[in-house]
Each structure stands twice: as structure tokens, then as C-alpha cells.
Scaffold this active site. Structure first.
Site, PDB file in Angstrom:
ATOM      1  N   ARG A 132       0.854  -1.188   0.000  1.00  0.00           N
ATOM      2  CA  ARG A 132       0.000   0.000   0.000  1.00  0.00           C
ATOM      3  C   ARG A 132       0.890   1.238   0.000  1.00  0.00           C
ATOM      4  NH1 ARG A 132      -2.591   2.995   4.745  1.00  0.00           N
ATOM      5  NH2 ARG A 132      -3.843   4.557   3.660  1.00  0.00           N
ATOM      6  N   HIS A 189      -3.088  11.090   0.529  1.00  0.00           N
ATOM      7  CA  HIS A 189      -2.558  10.854   1.872  1.00  0.00           C
ATOM      8  C   HIS A 189      -2.009  12.177   2.414  1.00  0.00           C
ATOM      9  CE1 HIS A 189      -1.114   7.435   4.645  1.00  0.00           C
ATOM     10  NE2 HIS A 189      -0.796   8.550   5.265  1.00  0.00           N
ATOM     11  N   ASN A 219      -6.917   8.755   2.779  1.00  0.00           N
ATOM     12  CA  ASN A 219      -6.377   8.164   3.996  1.00  0.00           C
ATOM     13  C   ASN A 219      -6.790   9.027   5.182  1.00  0.00           C
ATOM     14  OD1 ASN A 219      -4.431   6.352   5.524  1.00  0.00           O
ATOM     15  ND2 ASN A 219      -3.690   8.386   6.087  1.00  0.00           N
ATOM     16  N   GLU A 220      -7.500   8.435   6.125  1.00  0.00           N
ATOM     17  CA  GLU A 220      -7.886   9.088   7.375  1.00  0.00           C
ATOM     18  C   GLU A 220      -8.495  10.479   7.173  1.00  0.00           C
ATOM     19  OE1 GLU A 220      -4.524   8.843  10.056  1.00  0.00           O
ATOM     20  OE2 GLU A 220      -4.612   6.664  10.105  1.00  0.00           O
ATOM     21  N   ASN A 259      -7.534   1.972   9.671  1.00  0.00           N
ATOM     22  CA  ASN A 259      -6.226   2.004  10.321  1.00  0.00           C
ATOM     23  C   ASN A 259      -6.463   2.065  11.826  1.00  0.00           C
ATOM     24  OD1 ASN A 259      -5.435   2.427   7.679  1.00  0.00           O
ATOM     25  ND2 ASN A 259      -4.998   4.608   7.947  1.00  0.00           N
ATOM     26  N   TYR A 295      -4.332   1.733  15.872  1.00  0.00           N
ATOM     27  CA  TYR A 295      -3.066   1.600  16.593  1.00  0.00           C
ATOM     28  C   TYR A 295      -3.245   1.344  18.076  1.00  0.00           C
ATOM     29  CZ  TYR A 295      -0.768   3.393  12.405  1.00  0.00           C
ATOM     30  OH  TYR A 295      -0.305   3.548  11.115  1.00  0.00           O
ATOM     31  N   GLU A 348      -3.614  -0.172   8.151  1.00  0.00           N
ATOM     32  CA  GLU A 348      -2.429   0.266   8.918  1.00  0.00           C
ATOM     33  C   GLU A 348      -2.556  -0.271  10.325  1.00  0.00           C
ATOM     34  OE1 GLU A 348      -1.571   4.502   9.205  1.00  0.00           O
ATOM     35  OE2 GLU A 348      -1.869   4.789   7.050  1.00  0.00           O
ATOM     36  N   TRP A 361       1.948  -1.091   9.292  1.00  0.00           N
ATOM     37  CA  TRP A 361       2.576   0.224   9.174  1.00  0.00           C
ATOM     38  C   TRP A 361       3.817   0.183  10.058  1.00  0.00           C
ATOM     39  CZ3 TRP A 361       1.728   4.468   6.161  1.00  0.00           C
ATOM     40  CH2 TRP A 361       2.557   5.572   6.443  1.00  0.00           C
ATOM     41  N   TRP A 417       5.412  12.790  10.242  1.00  0.00           N
ATOM     42  CA  TRP A 417       4.653  14.031  10.380  1.00  0.00           C
ATOM     43  C   TRP A 417       5.246  14.969  11.434  1.00  0.00           C
ATOM     44  CZ3 TRP A 417       2.451  13.833   5.954  1.00  0.00           C
ATOM     45  CH2 TRP A 417       1.957  12.625   5.446  1.00  0.00           C
TER      46      TRP A 417
END
Length: 474
Positions: free
Chosen positions: A77, A122, A166-167, A309, A311, A377, A421, A429
Site C-alpha cells: 500500500r 494521503h 487516507n484518514e 487504520n 493503533y 495500517e 505500518w 509528520w
């Protein structure tokens, strides 16, 4: 701990994004993105890091392909840089060098039997379009569609798995509400809702373009990647906490998923809360915009699979929040916390809570009618220059993938793929190069950006080879 394997054709992959790995920020006619502009202002990013060179993937297609083959993944991806393909954001400025770069990458993946999973946006908006108001300007619906149309036409003979955004939650809230990331608009009460409204229309527009012009000949699928943390009610026996946890998920995930996967409209609890609070704030109408009946029909059903995604997890309890200043955060009327015993990571707020993965997968299954699901992710950041012996990361993957396996095997969740990811350490970032998420280490002090597989890469390749976690040998 649970032993078992995933379905035959399970998609195993790793993920990256253009601004985070490519570098070549102004190479061969690429236009500036909002992240180029932002990172070039001293003080904006940790250590004044930028993505100017990043992992230099723009010049390392062969090395990246070699690492992907060695890892044994069957998918990769990555995202396309809009300003690398259209430097001004418009299709009257096509940069052939950018197109060539993505063609080399895509051809190399296809030749290696690795499925390209391609994200169109993205976060790296062409600066030229931000100068016209960015996602607050509804002309971007048309312009994004034009970019997507070009990509379908140019790469769609080989790319069969597309993600529009993305997000989008991060774009709307962190970009336009909290104002922490580009374009740094700090308007927490109104802008996030307006921007999300535009993003949903832009997504639907691109989906319909694919549907009407390309699906019959190309036979691909289109979706988007949403971000979500599991929300655990602090006191499960307290109905107010249960409602608060569900509300947190509706404001975070449902904001985008409910219109697309359910009925073309925002979750009822969002409409009720924002409407009610807008009323108490003496506003003439709700801060949450309204879709027309035509728009609802147009948006409903515009994704072929469910991609997200994740986490970490959060603990949620009901809270009474203040009415002013207006804020999307206050509109939720929740209080968010974590358990201090959960292992921390290099990213504040990212704690390893593997059991949240199984609960989240089950919530999505129940809420959206058991769609085909892809985790696009999942991973953990560790703060160290060198973490080749990354046992903490191995433990993270081992436990999270095991919980995903339980959801598939024991709970009947229609899980079709898992994408880690990230492929390699990259520009994270606002945190710069401090948190390392990669399965491959990158030496950012060396101009050649050499890559070294970490132990987690070897571990992950074993999981892929076994298609899960089979019973250990006696």
C-alpha cells in the site's frame, strides 16, 4: 493465545505514503504540497525535520521492490503524490516524470506478483489548491475527481485496489479543527464538519467515476481508509458509559462510515448532539451540515470493502462538556483516558492494547453488516536511532495479529487482509524522524539512506509464509 491460519487468499502487506518516504520534494518538476510548505518553516516539526529527502524512495524503486520481495508480502500500500503528477493540482499541468516514477513502481510490483494498493490522497494537497481554500472550497470535489480520473486511466490497467482518502478524520479535525497539521486552520466548531462534508462528496464522486468509466473494463475495487481507536467503556455496567463509548466511535468512525456503509447520512447521535448543542448555543441551524436526499443516495454504498487504520484503544466515560467555545471535541460529551499499565510507545496516545483489535473488528462487523474488512495500517513506533533488535515491535505484531485471527476464526469477522505500518522507518509528520515504525531501519544520517531489515521484518515474513499462526510443531 490462539493458533490458526487466515483464509487462502488473505492479503498480507506493508504500507507507506508519498510524503513520508519519497523525498525528491522538488525533483523533476514536482510542485510543492502543503507539507513541503509547512515543514520548511523552522519550528513546525520536531528537530526541524522535513520530507525533502525522507527515505529517498523516489530514487530507490529497485531497492524498495527488492525489500518487498524479500519480505514475502503479496501487497504494497502506497500513495500517489498529487503535486508530483499535477504540479498545480490541475490536469493542465501533467508531470511525465512523476507518472514515469509510479509506472516503474507499479510495473515492478506486478512483475513480482505484489498487488498495488493505491491511496489517491494521503494528506499532501498541492499548495496551489490550498491557496484557493483547500478542502473548504467545494471546487476541490471536481479537481480531486479529475486527478482520480487521470490515475484510473493511467494506472488502472494494473492497479485493482484503490483508496480515495487516507484518514479523512485527520484531515477534517486535526487539519481544520485543532489546526495542528497543514493547513493549520484552527476552527474547531465549524470547519471540521464543513470539510468532512466536502470530503464525503469528493469520495462519492470518485467512486461513481470509477463505476461509470472504469469498473467494467478494469474490474477493481474502491474504498477509503478510516482511522479508529477501540473505545472501551470505563464502567461497562453503566449505560451512560456504554452510550458514551458508542458515541465516541460514531463521532470518530461513524462520521465517515455511516454515510458510506449505511444510509448516506451522518449517525443519528451526531445529528442529535451537534443539533441540540447548536440550539443551546443560539445558532440558527446545526453546525453539522445537512445532505439533500439526492446527496444521500449518491453517497450511500460508495465503497466495495471496509478499510481502516488502528493503533490503540481508549477508555471512555460520559462527560458534561462546556458549550463555548464551539468544538467538535466538546460535541461528543465524552472523557477519554488510558490505563497507565498499557505499554507506551514513541507516540503519545499510542499504547499497545491488542485485545482492542478483536473488539473493534467485532463492532465493525455488527455495526456495518459484516462487510469484507481490510486493516490498512497497524503498527508501533519506537523512539531510538537503531532498533534492529525490536522485540517490543515483534510482541506488538504478534498480539495484534493474534487478536485479528481470533476475530476471523472465532467470531466470524469477514477479515480479508492485514497491512502493517510501516514498510520502513519514515517521516512521521509532526514528530519528524524520532518515532520509528518501520519493519526496515533507515539510516537517515547517511545520504544513501541504506535500509536494514529488523527482527520484526523476519518475524512478519514468517507469519506471512505460514498465513497466520499455525499450531506449533510438537
Amino acid at each position: 493465545y490462539f493458533y490458526g491460519t487466515f483464509p487462502e487468499d488473505f492479503l498480507w502487506g506493508v504500507s507507506s505514503s508519498a510524503y513520508q518516504v519519497e523525498g525528491g520534494w522538488d525533483a523533476d518538476g514536482k510542485g510543492p504540497s502543503i507539507w513541503d510548505t509547512f515543514t520548511h518553516v523552522p519550528g513546525n516539526i520536531n528537530n526541524d525535520d522535513t520530507g525533502d529527502v525522507a527515505c529517498d524512495s523516489y530514487n530507490k524503486v529497485e531497492e524498495d521492490l527488492y525489500m518487498l520481495r524479500a519480505l514475502g508480502v503479496n501487497s504494497y500500500r502506497f500513495s500517489l503524490s498529487w503535486p508530483r503528477i499535477f504540479p498545480t493540482g490541475r490536469n493542465n499541468s501533467i508531470n511525465s516524470h512523476g507518472v514515469d516514477y509510479y509506472n516503474r513502481l507499479i510495473n515492478g510490483l506486478v512483475a513480482s506478483n505484489i498487488t498495488p494498493v493505491v491511496t489517491l490522497y494521503h494528506w499532501d494537497l498541492p499548495q496551489a489548491l490550498q491557496d484557493e481554500g483547500g478542502w473548504e472550497n467545494s471546487t476541490l470535489i471536481e479537481l480531486f475527481d479529475s486527478f482520480a480520473d487521470f490515475c484510473f486511466q493511467t494506472f488502472g490497467d494494473r492497479v485493482k485496489f484503490w483508496l480515495t482518502f487516507n484518514e479523512p478524520h485527520v484531515v477534517a479535525w486535526v487539519g481544520y479543527g485543532a489546526g495542528e497539521v497543514p493547513p493549520n486552520v484552527n476552527d474547531p466548531g465549524d470547519a471540521p464538519y464543513r470539510v468532512a462534508h466536502t470530503l464525503l462528496k469528493a469520495h462519492a464522486r470518485v467512486y461513481h467515476t470509477y463505476d461509470s468509466k472504469y469498473r467494467a473494463s478494469q474490474g477493481g475495487i474502491v474504498s477509503l481508509s478510516l482511522n479508529v481507536d477501540w473505545a472501551e467503556p470505563k464502567t461497562p455496567s453503566d449505560p451512560r458509559d456504554l452510550e458514551a463509548a458508542d458515541r465516541y466511535l460514531q463521532f470518530l468512525l461513524g462520521w465517515f462510515a455511516h454515510p458510506i456503509f449505511k444510509n448516506g447520512d451522518y449517525p443519528d447521535v451526531m445529528k442529535w448532539k451537534v443539533g441540540n448543542r447548536s440550539d443551546l448555543q443560539n445558532l440558527p441551524s446545526s453546525r453539522l451540515p445537512v445532505f439533500t436526499a439526492e446527496e444521500r443516495d449518491y453517497i450511500r454504498g460508495t465503497a466495495d470493502v471496509f478499510c481502516f487504520n488502528t493503533y490503540t484503544s481508549k477508555i471512555i466515560t460520559h462527560a458534561t462538556t462546556r458549550l463555548r467555545p464551539f468544538s467538535y471535541e466538546h460535541d461528543q460529551e465524552v472523557s477519554v483516558s488510558v490505563n497507565s499499565s498499557w505499554p507506551s510507545s514513541a507516540v503519545t496516545g499510542h499504547r499497545a492494547v491488542a485485545w482492542g483489535m478483536r473488539r473493534l473488528l467485532n463492532w465493525i462487523k455488527e455495526e456495518y453488516g459484516n462487510p469484507p474488512i481490510y486493516v490498512t495500517e497497524n503498527g508501533v513506533g519506537i523512539k531510538t536511532d537503531s532498533d534492529v533488535d525490536d522485540n517490543a515491535r515483534i510482541f506488538y505484531y504478534k498480539t495484534y495479529i493474534d487478536e485479528a485471527l481470533k476475530a476471523y476464526r472465532l467470531d466470524g469477522v469477514n477479515l480479508r487482509g492485514y497491512v502493517a505500518w510501516s514498510f520502513m522507518d519514515n517521516f512521521e509528520w509532526l514528530s519528524g524522524y524520532d518515532p520509528r515504525f518501520g519493519l526496515h531501519q533507515v539510516d537517515f544520517d547517511n545520504p544513501n539512506r541504506p535500509r536494514t531489515p529488523k527482527r520484526s521484518a523476519i518475524y512478519y515474513s514468517e507469519i506471512i509464509r505460514n498465513n497466520g499462526i499455525p499450531e506449533p510443531m510438537d
